[in-house]
Design a protein around this motif. Structure first.
Motif, mmCIF file in Angstrom:
data_model
loop_
_atom_site.group_PDB
_atom_site.id
_atom_site.type_symbol
_atom_site.label_atom_id
_atom_site.label_comp_id
_atom_site.label_asym_id
_atom_site.label_seq_id
_atom_site.Cartn_x
_atom_site.Cartn_y
_atom_site.Cartn_z
ATOM 1 N N ARG A 160 0.980 -1.044 -0.197
ATOM 2 C CA ARG A 160 -0.298 0.276 0.215
ATOM 3 C C ARG A 160 0.300 1.120 -0.024
ATOM 4 N NH1 ARG A 160 -5.621 1.468 0.946
ATOM 5 N NH2 ARG A 160 -6.072 -0.566 1.103
ATOM 6 N N VAL A 161 0.266 2.046 -0.794
ATOM 7 C CA VAL A 161 1.598 3.525 -0.738
ATOM 8 C C VAL A 161 0.233 4.400 -0.804
ATOM 9 C CG1 VAL A 161 2.767 5.064 -2.717
ATOM 10 C CG2 VAL A 161 3.296 2.338 -1.899
ATOM 11 N N SER A 162 0.529 5.703 0.341
ATOM 12 C CA SER A 162 -0.116 6.578 0.035
ATOM 13 C C SER A 162 0.524 7.659 -0.404
ATOM 14 C CB SER A 162 -0.499 7.237 0.993
ATOM 15 O OG SER A 162 -1.801 8.100 1.447
ATOM 16 N N LEU A 163 0.547 8.747 -1.692
ATOM 17 C CA LEU A 163 1.120 9.698 -2.024
ATOM 18 C C LEU A 163 0.465 11.075 -2.443
ATOM 19 C CD1 LEU A 163 2.644 7.635 -5.091
ATOM 20 C CD2 LEU A 163 3.908 7.626 -2.968
ATOM 21 N N THR A 164 1.428 12.624 -2.042
ATOM 22 C CA THR A 164 0.717 13.317 -2.695
ATOM 23 C C THR A 164 1.499 14.497 -3.107
ATOM 24 O OG1 THR A 164 -0.587 12.845 0.092
ATOM 25 C CG2 THR A 164 -0.285 15.631 -0.824
ATOM 26 N N ARG A 197 2.027 -10.246 -11.240
ATOM 27 C CA ARG A 197 0.181 -11.396 -10.443
ATOM 28 C C ARG A 197 -1.210 -10.872 -11.269
ATOM 29 N NH1 ARG A 197 1.817 -9.666 -4.421
ATOM 30 N NH2 ARG A 197 2.620 -7.751 -5.616
ATOM 31 N N SER A 198 -2.314 -9.790 -10.882
ATOM 32 C CA SER A 198 -3.240 -9.693 -11.480
ATOM 33 C C SER A 198 -3.345 -9.080 -12.929
ATOM 34 C CB SER A 198 -4.460 -8.444 -10.118
ATOM 35 O OG SER A 198 -3.498 -7.516 -10.798
ATOM 36 N N GLY A 199 -1.995 -9.008 -13.273
ATOM 37 C CA GLY A 199 -2.064 -8.666 -15.043
ATOM 38 C C GLY A 199 -3.131 -7.340 -15.131
ATOM 39 N N LYS A 200 -4.066 -6.156 -14.361
ATOM 40 C CA LYS A 200 -4.591 -5.413 -14.479
ATOM 41 C C LYS A 200 -4.625 -4.703 -12.909
ATOM 42 C CE LYS A 200 -8.479 -7.838 -12.901
ATOM 43 N NZ LYS A 200 -10.826 -8.134 -13.730
ATOM 44 N N VAL A 201 -5.349 -3.062 -13.298
ATOM 45 C CA VAL A 201 -5.702 -2.375 -12.156
ATOM 46 C C VAL A 201 -6.631 -1.570 -12.515
ATOM 47 C CG1 VAL A 201 -3.182 -1.839 -11.636
ATOM 48 C CG2 VAL A 201 -4.010 -0.235 -13.187
ATOM 49 N N THR A 202 -7.161 -1.218 -11.512
ATOM 50 C CA THR A 202 -8.860 -0.514 -11.233
ATOM 51 C C THR A 202 -8.284 0.843 -10.881
ATOM 52 O OG1 THR A 202 -10.096 -2.347 -11.463
ATOM 53 C CG2 THR A 202 -11.171 0.582 -10.618
ATOM 54 N N VAL A 203 -8.559 2.151 -11.761
ATOM 55 C CA VAL A 203 -8.116 3.633 -11.376
ATOM 56 C C VAL A 203 -9.575 3.708 -10.967
ATOM 57 C CG1 VAL A 203 -7.578 5.843 -12.182
ATOM 58 C CG2 VAL A 203 -5.896 3.526 -12.725
ATOM 59 N N ASP A 204 -9.696 4.563 -9.955
ATOM 60 C CA ASP A 204 -10.908 5.648 -9.403
ATOM 61 C C ASP A 204 -10.809 7.010 -9.257
ATOM 62 O OD1 ASP A 204 -13.547 6.240 -8.379
ATOM 63 O OD2 ASP A 204 -13.843 4.466 -7.494
ATOM 64 N N VAL A 219 -5.211 3.543 -6.920
ATOM 65 C CA VAL A 219 -5.331 2.297 -8.125
ATOM 66 C C VAL A 219 -5.417 1.268 -7.435
ATOM 67 C CG1 VAL A 219 -3.761 1.908 -9.899
ATOM 68 C CG2 VAL A 219 -3.743 4.288 -8.963
ATOM 69 N N ASP A 220 -6.107 0.274 -7.663
ATOM 70 C CA ASP A 220 -5.951 -0.956 -7.597
ATOM 71 C C ASP A 220 -5.608 -1.632 -7.778
ATOM 72 O OD1 ASP A 220 -6.392 -2.998 -5.571
ATOM 73 O OD2 ASP A 220 -8.327 -2.573 -4.917
ATOM 74 N N TRP A 221 -4.531 -2.440 -7.254
ATOM 75 C CA TRP A 221 -4.429 -4.539 -8.298
ATOM 76 C C TRP A 221 -4.678 -5.353 -8.226
ATOM 77 C CZ3 TRP A 221 -1.277 0.492 -8.386
ATOM 78 C CH2 TRP A 221 0.193 0.639 -8.278
ATOM 79 N N GLY A 222 -6.068 -5.615 -7.484
ATOM 80 C CA GLY A 222 -7.301 -6.133 -7.349
ATOM 81 C C GLY A 222 -6.092 -8.002 -6.497
ATOM 82 N N ASP A 223 -5.328 -7.705 -6.167
ATOM 83 C CA ASP A 223 -4.145 -8.127 -5.392
ATOM 84 C C ASP A 223 -3.864 -7.911 -4.264
ATOM 85 O OD1 ASP A 223 -2.163 -6.857 -5.910
ATOM 86 O OD2 ASP A 223 -1.575 -8.587 -7.383
ATOM 87 N N GLY A 224 -4.728 -6.937 -3.387
ATOM 88 C CA GLY A 224 -4.123 -6.440 -2.372
ATOM 89 C C GLY A 224 -3.265 -5.630 -2.758
ATOM 90 N N ARG A 225 -2.684 -5.345 -3.446
ATOM 91 C CA ARG A 225 -1.914 -3.551 -3.744
ATOM 92 C C ARG A 225 -2.518 -2.743 -3.866
ATOM 93 N NH1 ARG A 225 2.354 -5.788 -8.854
ATOM 94 N NH2 ARG A 225 0.507 -6.345 -8.706
ATOM 95 N N PRO A 303 -15.472 4.632 -12.337
ATOM 96 C CA PRO A 303 -13.948 3.346 -12.953
ATOM 97 C C PRO A 303 -13.263 3.515 -13.373
ATOM 98 C CG PRO A 303 -15.002 3.182 -10.390
ATOM 99 C CD PRO A 303 -15.819 3.679 -11.106
ATOM 100 N N VAL A 304 -11.894 2.865 -14.002
ATOM 101 C CA VAL A 304 -11.845 2.338 -15.036
ATOM 102 C C VAL A 304 -10.289 1.560 -14.992
ATOM 103 C CG1 VAL A 304 -10.005 3.219 -17.600
ATOM 104 C CG2 VAL A 304 -12.043 4.881 -16.777
ATOM 105 N N THR A 305 -11.274 0.493 -15.715
ATOM 106 C CA THR A 305 -9.828 -1.093 -15.394
ATOM 107 C C THR A 305 -9.261 -0.905 -16.784
ATOM 108 O OG1 THR A 305 -11.447 -1.630 -14.272
ATOM 109 C CG2 THR A 305 -9.672 -3.083 -15.562
ATOM 110 N N VAL A 306 -8.102 -1.069 -16.910
ATOM 111 C CA VAL A 306 -7.475 -0.946 -17.915
ATOM 112 C C VAL A 306 -5.937 -2.352 -17.176
ATOM 113 C CG1 VAL A 306 -5.285 0.141 -16.549
ATOM 114 C CG2 VAL A 306 -4.629 -0.247 -18.903
ATOM 115 N N GLY A 307 -5.773 -3.785 -18.215
ATOM 116 C CA GLY A 307 -5.079 -4.656 -18.474
ATOM 117 C C GLY A 307 -3.581 -4.482 -18.931
ATOM 118 N N SER A 308 -2.964 -5.522 -18.506
ATOM 119 C CA SER A 308 -1.512 -5.481 -18.991
ATOM 120 C C SER A 308 -0.910 -5.632 -20.392
ATOM 121 C CB SER A 308 -0.902 -6.835 -18.360
ATOM 122 O OG SER A 308 -1.590 -7.959 -18.867
#
Length: 308
Positions: A160-164, A197-204, A219-225, A303-308
């Motif tokens: 998990r990363v929090s960036l400002t 790993r998951s091969g995709k992320v969902t951006v919200d 940004v959710d990698w779908g596997d806990g990241r 949200p927008v999902t983008v794959g590898s």
């Protein structure tokens, strides 16, 4: 190039403060702040009429670089012929694909500063040109190589990363295309590319209020990241972050300025010597893809999902 001789770098586009800053930090290649490389040639670039940031400062930066002893050439091809490696530092990311195409055919290392390409399709074309010519592709935000970030990231697996950081925009560079790309780069450097790993992320970006200058993106990698990126449209020199890893929590604070560029330039020199990319190619594509997805989510509010 030999390991003893300083690498002769050429600037492609000089409408960014990175042009004189890189030149000063490298110095003569021997006893500068970053030894091992020196800027010897440059091409001003061709500023777009709708990009005031370039139009209003390209002549002054060209004069500054020339005053530091750099030879100004009349084309990027002339720079490529005279140098061992190229640094595309043009601030307008829309120029990067064409500038890259013109110099990649020389088969030399080419660094593309911060904003690799405006679109994923263009980024893929650039990597294809590089593969065909044998050019070494170098990329990445200077913040990725800042010692503060590298120390915080360490060797542990981040989840998990929090960036400002500041999120201003420029004409032709909406949403995260201008300054937000720095945060995306740090997120991908921390959590990995879309190919892992998951091969995709969902951006919200649905909770953002761009009109009010406040942006918050998950940004959710779908596997806990998960990465969260937030900021306001007013520019400040500071970027802050929290990285949660298997070993605990680490924080960092980066201040923009010439000292922040040192880690990047050291890494570029090392990559030119070793022949290894400084940023894995899947990460380059992932950064561009996430920026595109973020911009779509900001526009639509969904949200927008983008794959590898």
């Amino acid at each position: 190039m030999t390991s003893a001789a300083p690498i002769r770098f050429g600037l492609i586009g000089v409408d960014s403060p990175h042009a004189p800053s890189f030149t000063r930090l490298f110095g003569n290649g021997v006893d500068g702040v970053v030894p091992g490389g020196t800027v010897t040639h440059a091409w001003k670039g061709e500023p777009a009429s709708d990009f005031p940031l370039s139009l209003h400062r390209i002549d002054a930066f060209a004069d500054e670089v020339s005053g530091l002893g750099v030879t100004l050439c009349d084309s990027p091809e002339a720079v490529a012929e005279a140098c061992d490696a190229l640094l595309i530092v043009a601030s307008d990311a829309r120029t990067h694909p064409e500038y890259f195409r013109r110099v990649a055919r020389y088969g030399k290392p080419v660094y593309v500063d911060t904003r690799f390409a405006p679109s994923l399709a263009e980024a893929r074309s650039m990597l294809a040109w590089a593969e065909a010519s044998g050019s070494l592709v170098l990329a990445g935000s200077p913040k990725r190589f800042a010692r503060e970030f590298q120390t915080a990231l360490g060797a542990a697996d981040a989840h998990r990363v929090s960036l400002t950081g500041p999120l201003p925009t420029q004409p032709g560079h909406p949403g995260f295309s201008w300054y937000g790309v720095h945060l995306v780069d740090l997120a991908v450097a921390s959590l990995g590319s879309l190919a892992t790993r998951s091969g995709k992320v969902t951006v919200d970006a649905g909770r953002s209020e761009p009109a009010a200058g406040q942006v918050s993106v998950t940004v959710d990698w779908g596997d806990g990241r998960v990465a969260t990126m937030s900021g306001e449209s007013e520019w400040t020199p500071h970027t802050l972050g929290r990285i949660e890893t298997t070993e605990g929590l680490a924080t960092f604070w980066i201040e923009a300025g010439p000292p922040m560029l040192v880690g990047l330039l050291e890494d570029i020199v090392e990559s030119c010597r070793s022949g290894r990319p400084n940023v894995p190619l899947p990460e380059i594509l992932s950064i561009v893809a996430i920026v595109e997805a973020t911009n779509r989510s900001l526009e639509t509010g969904v949200p927008v999902t983008v794959g590898s």
